[in-house]
Design a protein around this motif. Structure first.
Motif, PDB file in Angstrom:
ATOM      1  N   THR A 163      14.885  10.310   5.638  1.00  0.00           N
ATOM      2  CA  THR A 163      15.468   8.997   5.627  1.00  0.00           C
ATOM      3  C   THR A 163      15.724   8.719   3.936  1.00  0.00           C
ATOM      4  O   THR A 163      17.409   8.419   3.872  1.00  0.00           O
ATOM      5  CB  THR A 163      14.372   7.552   5.625  1.00  0.00           C
ATOM      6  OG1 THR A 163      14.527   7.391   7.197  1.00  0.00           O
ATOM      7  CG2 THR A 163      15.655   6.361   5.133  1.00  0.00           C
ATOM      8  N   ALA A 186      19.270  11.069   3.223  1.00  0.00           N
ATOM      9  CA  ALA A 186      21.129  10.359   3.655  1.00  0.00           C
ATOM     10  C   ALA A 186      21.271   9.859   1.970  1.00  0.00           C
ATOM     11  O   ALA A 186      22.004   9.713   1.544  1.00  0.00           O
ATOM     12  CB  ALA A 186      20.701   9.325   4.034  1.00  0.00           C
ATOM     13  N   LYS A 245      24.373  10.004   7.286  1.00  0.00           N
ATOM     14  CA  LYS A 245      23.831   9.636   7.787  1.00  0.00           C
ATOM     15  C   LYS A 245      25.510   8.555   8.458  1.00  0.00           C
ATOM     16  O   LYS A 245      25.754   7.585   9.028  1.00  0.00           O
ATOM     17  CB  LYS A 245      23.216   8.189   7.307  1.00  0.00           C
ATOM     18  CG  LYS A 245      24.221   8.406   5.986  1.00  0.00           C
ATOM     19  CD  LYS A 245      22.994   6.844   5.418  1.00  0.00           C
ATOM     20  CE  LYS A 245      23.653   5.671   4.308  1.00  0.00           C
ATOM     21  NZ  LYS A 245      23.290   5.170   3.048  1.00  0.00           N
ATOM     22  N   GLU A 251      29.743   5.303   9.044  1.00  0.00           N
ATOM     23  CA  GLU A 251      28.964   4.929   8.880  1.00  0.00           C
ATOM     24  C   GLU A 251      27.395   5.190  10.084  1.00  0.00           C
ATOM     25  O   GLU A 251      27.763   3.823  10.548  1.00  0.00           O
ATOM     26  CB  GLU A 251      28.413   3.837   8.212  1.00  0.00           C
ATOM     27  CG  GLU A 251      28.727   4.045   6.198  1.00  0.00           C
ATOM     28  CD  GLU A 251      28.128   5.348   5.803  1.00  0.00           C
ATOM     29  OE1 GLU A 251      27.194   5.180   6.328  1.00  0.00           O
ATOM     30  OE2 GLU A 251      28.543   6.106   5.213  1.00  0.00           O
ATOM     31  N   ASP A 252      26.550   5.702  10.228  1.00  0.00           N
ATOM     32  CA  ASP A 252      25.467   5.615  11.257  1.00  0.00           C
ATOM     33  C   ASP A 252      24.980   3.730  10.616  1.00  0.00           C
ATOM     34  O   ASP A 252      24.107   4.508   9.805  1.00  0.00           O
ATOM     35  CB  ASP A 252      24.473   6.475  11.448  1.00  0.00           C
ATOM     36  CG  ASP A 252      23.649   5.898  12.711  1.00  0.00           C
ATOM     37  OD1 ASP A 252      23.326   5.220  13.652  1.00  0.00           O
ATOM     38  OD2 ASP A 252      22.864   7.175  12.562  1.00  0.00           O
ATOM     39  N   TYR A 277      20.742   4.099  10.890  1.00  0.00           N
ATOM     40  CA  TYR A 277      20.268   5.103  10.148  1.00  0.00           C
ATOM     41  C   TYR A 277      18.161   4.987   9.965  1.00  0.00           C
ATOM     42  O   TYR A 277      18.255   4.029   9.628  1.00  0.00           O
ATOM     43  CB  TYR A 277      21.169   5.678   8.865  1.00  0.00           C
ATOM     44  CG  TYR A 277      19.958   6.820   8.782  1.00  0.00           C
ATOM     45  CD1 TYR A 277      20.099   8.920   9.243  1.00  0.00           C
ATOM     46  CD2 TYR A 277      19.720   6.983   8.039  1.00  0.00           C
ATOM     47  CE1 TYR A 277      19.958   9.530   8.513  1.00  0.00           C
ATOM     48  CE2 TYR A 277      18.862   8.711   7.281  1.00  0.00           C
ATOM     49  CZ  TYR A 277      18.909   9.286   7.475  1.00  0.00           C
ATOM     50  OH  TYR A 277      18.014  10.720   7.186  1.00  0.00           O
ATOM     51  N   ASP A 278      18.121   6.399  10.340  1.00  0.00           N
ATOM     52  CA  ASP A 278      16.448   6.096  10.518  1.00  0.00           C
ATOM     53  C   ASP A 278      16.178   7.848  10.419  1.00  0.00           C
ATOM     54  O   ASP A 278      16.610   8.577  11.834  1.00  0.00           O
ATOM     55  CB  ASP A 278      15.646   5.378  11.121  1.00  0.00           C
ATOM     56  CG  ASP A 278      13.787   4.888  10.852  1.00  0.00           C
ATOM     57  OD1 ASP A 278      14.034   6.351  10.408  1.00  0.00           O
ATOM     58  OD2 ASP A 278      13.456   4.647  11.594  1.00  0.00           O
ATOM     59  N   HIS A 333      24.724   9.205  16.843  1.00  0.00           N
ATOM     60  CA  HIS A 333      23.663   9.979  15.672  1.00  0.00           C
ATOM     61  C   HIS A 333      24.393  10.953  14.819  1.00  0.00           C
ATOM     62  O   HIS A 333      25.452  11.769  15.581  1.00  0.00           O
ATOM     63  CB  HIS A 333      22.307   9.617  15.388  1.00  0.00           C
ATOM     64  CG  HIS A 333      21.489   8.375  16.326  1.00  0.00           C
ATOM     65  ND1 HIS A 333      21.441   6.971  15.309  1.00  0.00           N
ATOM     66  CD2 HIS A 333      20.857   8.452  17.056  1.00  0.00           C
ATOM     67  CE1 HIS A 333      20.920   6.171  15.891  1.00  0.00           C
ATOM     68  NE2 HIS A 333      19.842   7.155  17.123  1.00  0.00           N
ATOM     69  N   SER A 334      24.031  10.533  13.688  1.00  0.00           N
ATOM     70  CA  SER A 334      24.564  11.959  13.105  1.00  0.00           C
ATOM     71  C   SER A 334      24.573  13.244  13.642  1.00  0.00           C
ATOM     72  O   SER A 334      23.575  13.309  13.859  1.00  0.00           O
ATOM     73  CB  SER A 334      24.974  11.666  11.428  1.00  0.00           C
ATOM     74  OG  SER A 334      25.279  13.063  10.721  1.00  0.00           O
TER      75      SER A 334
END
Length: 483
Positions: free
Chosen positions: A34, A37, A44, A61-62, A65-66, A101-102
């Motif tokens: 996390t 990023a 992300k 952008e996600d 994001y996590d 997600h990415s």
């Protein structure tokens, strides 16, 4: 790159396997992913094209994001040897990325022999190239310790006022520098000096004026017709370079059967002292990697009864980066390299010269324009063209700078680090990391075309060994004549 992944034989997955001294804490690794990023924003971002059909996808952008979304934990059964670890990688590599997600993920692998663990990071090639990938990996590792600064010697005591500032007896020199008691050079406390070298300044001005006058003279003497001819020739050279780099006629140079598998097999090889070997031959570790890969693959095919004289290599030529982690800043080049020679030294020289020539191809300078044009082709035209050109290549090879000094992942020391590149429909991809003085190599093989991977590894190790300087036999040193 993004759309090419629709073909299973052109999967654009790159990876990095790090063997760890012990298993790190999972929660700490999630937090690190996390946090990473923030240093590498591309981690992300995802393409806004889950269907893989847009000609010009964009990064978005996600919002959710996590780091935990990108981490999984797996284990190898006992005894947890190297072969079991690499077979697990072969199962993880073709898995599709989460479209929400990415396009990257990481796997913590436990159960290795000796209490060790592994961290396998993989990403879609559209996210980053090899050089950018090393920056992404570095963003996930613990901060490297600052280099130790050698203690500075104590400053010399100020000279006695009675001695006089210019007295030769106190060790003074011009500009107020004097030797300290330990023999090093230091500035006399409390003194500041400025030196103006008017003779040198006048000489510099004279040289600048001379260059300007030469430029004016050249501009006056330019022949317009000659300038047009040179520009036309440059354009023809670029067009010729583009034609034989982008469209390669004929198939691969390897005489092996053209069976191609959608799955991969992974192998690793470590070459100690690779940096010294390459320097002794007058080249780089990348030159050594390509020369040994060509010689090893050639020897393997010779053992099978199919000796090739040359093989066609695909190699990324580095271009100027903007310094940000991630992104692709390379131009693909293709070049034929020899597989054998009368002696390893001349073979290395030929390979090094051909690689240097490939990096200076005029087509390298217009890669962005070519990519922009190719990306507008419809998918039904793009994919067959990419497959045909990928199959004109026998192997892919390149080397990158690896870990600089000891590194850790959430406190777990990194023992080994190996890169893996996409095979892209050819026999194998050979990618190396320059870790310390070593060259740690990851191999991505076609398990159908390479029927005997153990034999290939033997040939590759022998090829690397053949380039190492041979020890001088005892008793062969020439003695100085007596008397």
């Amino acid at each position: 790159m993004w759309r090419a992944g629709q073909d299973s034989g052109l999967r654009m997955t790159i990876g990095n396997l790090m063997v760890l001294d012990r298993m790190p804490d999972r929660a700490a690794v999630e937090a690190r992913l996390t946090e990473a990023a923030g240093r590498a924003p591309r981690l992300k971002q995802r393409p806004d094209d889950p269907t893989l059909v847009r000609s010009r996808p964009a990064w978005v952008e996600d919002a959710d994001y996590d780091g935990g979304h990108h981490l999984r934990v797996a284990a190898v059964p006992s005894p947890g040897d190297q072969r079991q670890l690499l077979e697990l990688l072969a199962l993880l590599e073709p898995a599709p990325f989460d479209p929400n997600h990415s396009p990257w993920d990481a796997t913590l692998i436990e159960g290795l022999a000796g209490g060790r663990a592994a961290f396998y990071l993989r990403a879609h090639h559209a996210l980053t190239d090899g050089m950018g990938g090393t920056s992404l990996v570095a963003s996930m590792l613990d901060d490297a310790p600052a280099p130790e600064v050698a203690p500075q010697p104590e400053p010399a005591e100020a000279p006695d006022a009675a001695a006089g500032a210019g007295d030769e007896g106190d060790g003074a020199t011009v500009n107020g520098l004097g030797e300290l008691p330990d023999g090093s050079i230091g500035r006399r406390p409390g003194t500041v000096s400025v030196t103006l070298d008017l003779t040198r300044a006048a000489g510099d001005l004279t040289r600048v004026a001379g260059v300007a006058m030469d430029a004016v003279a050249v501009a006056r003497n330019v022949d317009p017709f000659d300038a047009v001819v040179r520009a036309l020739q440059k354009g023809l050279d670029t067009a010729s370079s583009v034609s034989h780099q982008v469209v390669v006629a004929g198939g691969p140079l390897s005489p092996l059967p053209s069976a191609r598998s959608a799955s991969n097999r992974f192998e690793i090889v470590s070459v100690p002292g690779a940096r010294g070997i390459a320097l002794s031959l007058g080249g780089s570790r990348n030159d050594l990697l390509v020369a040994a890969a060509a010689a090893g693959l050639g020897a393997y095919q010779e053992r099978l009864g199919f000796p090739p004289s040359e093989l066609r290599l695909a190699m990324p030529a580095g271009r100027h980066r903007d310094g940000a982690p991630g992104g692709n800043w390379f131009a693909p080049t293709r070049v034929a390299v020899p597989t054998s020679g009368e002696h390893p030294g001349p073979l290395f020289g030929v390979v090094s010269e051909r690689l240097a020539r490939a990096r200076s191809e005029p087509a390298v300078r217009v890669t962005s324009s070519i990519a922009a044009a190719v990306s507008r082709l419809p998918t039904r035209v793009l994919l067959p063209a990419l497959v045909a050109q990928a199959r004109s290549v026998d192997f892919v090879a390149t080397a990158f700078p690896g870990l600089r000094g000891p590194r850790t992942l959430c406190g777990a020391p990194v023992v080994e680090s190996y890169p893996f590149g996409p095979r892209l429909g050819c026999l194998l991809n050979v990618t190396g990391f320059g870790n310390g003085d070593r060259l740690d190599v990851g191999l991505t093989l076609d398990p159908v075309a390479i029927e005997d991977p153990d034999l290939l590894l033997e040939c590759l190790r022998n090829a690397f060994q053949s380039f190492a300087p041979r020890p001088e036999p005892a008793g062969t040193r020439s003695r100085a004549p007596r008397g």
